[in-house]
Design a protein around this motif. Structure first.
Motif: not given
Length: 135
Positions: A28, A44, A83, A87
């Motif tokens: 990220a 994302y 982020l 994920r």
């Protein structure tokens, strides 16, 4: 106790989550350095279905993110952590809500990012930030 001793004292599933979180955090950060946020946010986006996740799994992911965050060398980590956690949740088909917000403090704006799953905060909001964008 050294980092390796702490790592090997963890149960196997927590070690795997820690390694996944560390990898996601560094990817990220790398993505934020290379790409514009607008392009990165598309990759994302929320890909999770409405699949249920229990409170224990949420806590384990949160713990893994904060453990891995101790091994980064940059200062401001809320967006990177958001982020990375997004994920990890997308890989488990779990829908989450990521937010960007600001607050004014002593004549300057402070930005913050946080992530929610159901009513639990993976990356906490912490203070009274005004929400600007949800992605």
């Amino acid at each position: 106790m050294g980092y390796l001793k702490k790592y090997y004292s963890l149960p196997k599933n927590e070690r795997l989550l820690f390694l996944e979180a560390l990898r996601r955090i560094y990817w990220a950060k790398f993505g934020l350095l290379i790409y514009k946020f607008k392009r990165l946010a598309v990759s994302y986006k929320n890909q999770g279905s409405v699949q249920e996740i229990n409170e224990v799994e949420i806590l384990e992911i949160k713990r893994a993110i904060f453990r891995a965050n101790k091994l980064v060398f940059w200062k401001h980590t809320c967006l990177v952590n958001t982020l990375a956690a997004r994920r990890m949740l997308n890989n488990r088909n779990v829908r989450s809500s990521a937010y960007l917000g600001v607050k004014k403090q002593k004549e300057e704006l402070i930005a913050h990012a946080w992530l929610k799953v159901k009513n639990a905060e993976i990356i906490p909001k912490e203070e009274d930030f005004t929400e600007l964008h949800e992605f």
